[in-house]
Motif scaffolding. Structure first.
Motif, PDB file in Angstrom:
ATOM      1  N   GLN A   1      -3.222  -4.210   5.319  1.00  0.00           N
ATOM      2  CA  GLN A   1      -2.747  -5.478   5.867  1.00  0.00           C
ATOM      3  C   GLN A   1      -1.590  -5.997   5.025  1.00  0.00           C
ATOM      4  O   GLN A   1      -1.747  -6.242   3.827  1.00  0.00           O
ATOM      5  CB  GLN A   1      -3.882  -6.498   5.890  1.00  0.00           C
ATOM      6  N   ASN A   2      -0.430  -6.118   5.667  1.00  0.00           N
ATOM      7  CA  ASN A   2       0.760  -6.650   5.011  1.00  0.00           C
ATOM      8  C   ASN A   2       1.593  -7.315   6.099  1.00  0.00           C
ATOM      9  O   ASN A   2       2.350  -6.657   6.816  1.00  0.00           O
ATOM     10  CB  ASN A   2       1.539  -5.519   4.320  1.00  0.00           C
ATOM     11  N   LYS A   3       1.400  -8.613   6.263  1.00  0.00           N
ATOM     12  CA  LYS A   3       2.029  -9.362   7.350  1.00  0.00           C
ATOM     13  C   LYS A   3       3.547  -9.250   7.324  1.00  0.00           C
ATOM     14  O   LYS A   3       4.175  -9.029   8.357  1.00  0.00           O
ATOM     15  CB  LYS A   3       1.603 -10.826   7.288  1.00  0.00           C
ATOM     16  N   GLU A   4       4.138  -9.392   6.152  1.00  0.00           N
ATOM     17  CA  GLU A   4       5.598  -9.355   6.053  1.00  0.00           C
ATOM     18  C   GLU A   4       6.140  -7.987   6.472  1.00  0.00           C
ATOM     19  O   GLU A   4       7.121  -7.897   7.211  1.00  0.00           O
ATOM     20  CB  GLU A   4       6.067  -9.692   4.632  1.00  0.00           C
ATOM     21  N   LEU A   5       5.490  -6.921   6.023  1.00  0.00           N
ATOM     22  CA  LEU A   5       5.936  -5.580   6.388  1.00  0.00           C
ATOM     23  C   LEU A   5       5.735  -5.338   7.884  1.00  0.00           C
ATOM     24  O   LEU A   5       6.608  -4.772   8.549  1.00  0.00           O
ATOM     25  CB  LEU A   5       5.198  -4.526   5.559  1.00  0.00           C
TER      26      LEU A   5
ATOM     27  N   ALA B   1       9.063  -0.868   0.125  1.00  0.00           N
ATOM     28  CA  ALA B   1       7.819  -1.497   0.596  1.00  0.00           C
ATOM     29  C   ALA B   1       6.875  -0.454   1.188  1.00  0.00           C
ATOM     30  O   ALA B   1       5.674  -0.456   0.900  1.00  0.00           O
ATOM     31  CB  ALA B   1       8.131  -2.579   1.628  1.00  0.00           C
TER      32      ALA B   1
ATOM     33  N   VAL C   1       3.030   1.216  -0.025  1.00  0.00           N
ATOM     34  CA  VAL C   1       1.862   1.382   0.848  1.00  0.00           C
ATOM     35  C   VAL C   1       1.377   2.827   0.799  1.00  0.00           C
ATOM     36  O   VAL C   1       0.180   3.080   0.675  1.00  0.00           O
ATOM     37  CB  VAL C   1       2.195   0.955   2.299  1.00  0.00           C
TER      38      VAL C   1
END
Length: 90
Positions: free
Chosen positions: A48-52, A72, A76
């Protein structure tokens, strides 16, 4: 609910011979739920990575990620590789 508040998901594929990871799926709302469901069903790690996720939504499915996302996405991938290594030790 505003679009920016809805769940977003993107799926990536990367193999060592690739120039860059490829976006294999991207979606919002119901489609995001289905992407996550398929990943979990196939034992594909979900991070979970909202910005990515927001940034990956702008990449066409089937395209390499843009250079500005390399760092980025590399973080991950490294995280997932660490999880895989730890799981192998069990």
């Amino acid at each position: 609910m505003a679009t920016q508040d809805r769940k977003k998901a993107a799926a990536l594929k990367y193999e060592l011979n690739y120039d860059a990871p490829i976006v294999t799926a991207a979606g919002v709302g119901y489609l995001a739920d289905k992407i996550i469901e398929e990943a979990e069903k196939n034992s594909v790690p979900v991070v979970q990575n909202k910005e990515l996720a927001d940034l990956l939504m702008n990449v066409d499915v089937g395209s390499n990620i843009p250079e500005e996302l390399y760092n980025a996405v590399a973080e991950v991938i490294a995280y997932i590789m660490d999880i895989d290594r730890l799981a192998d030790r069990r």
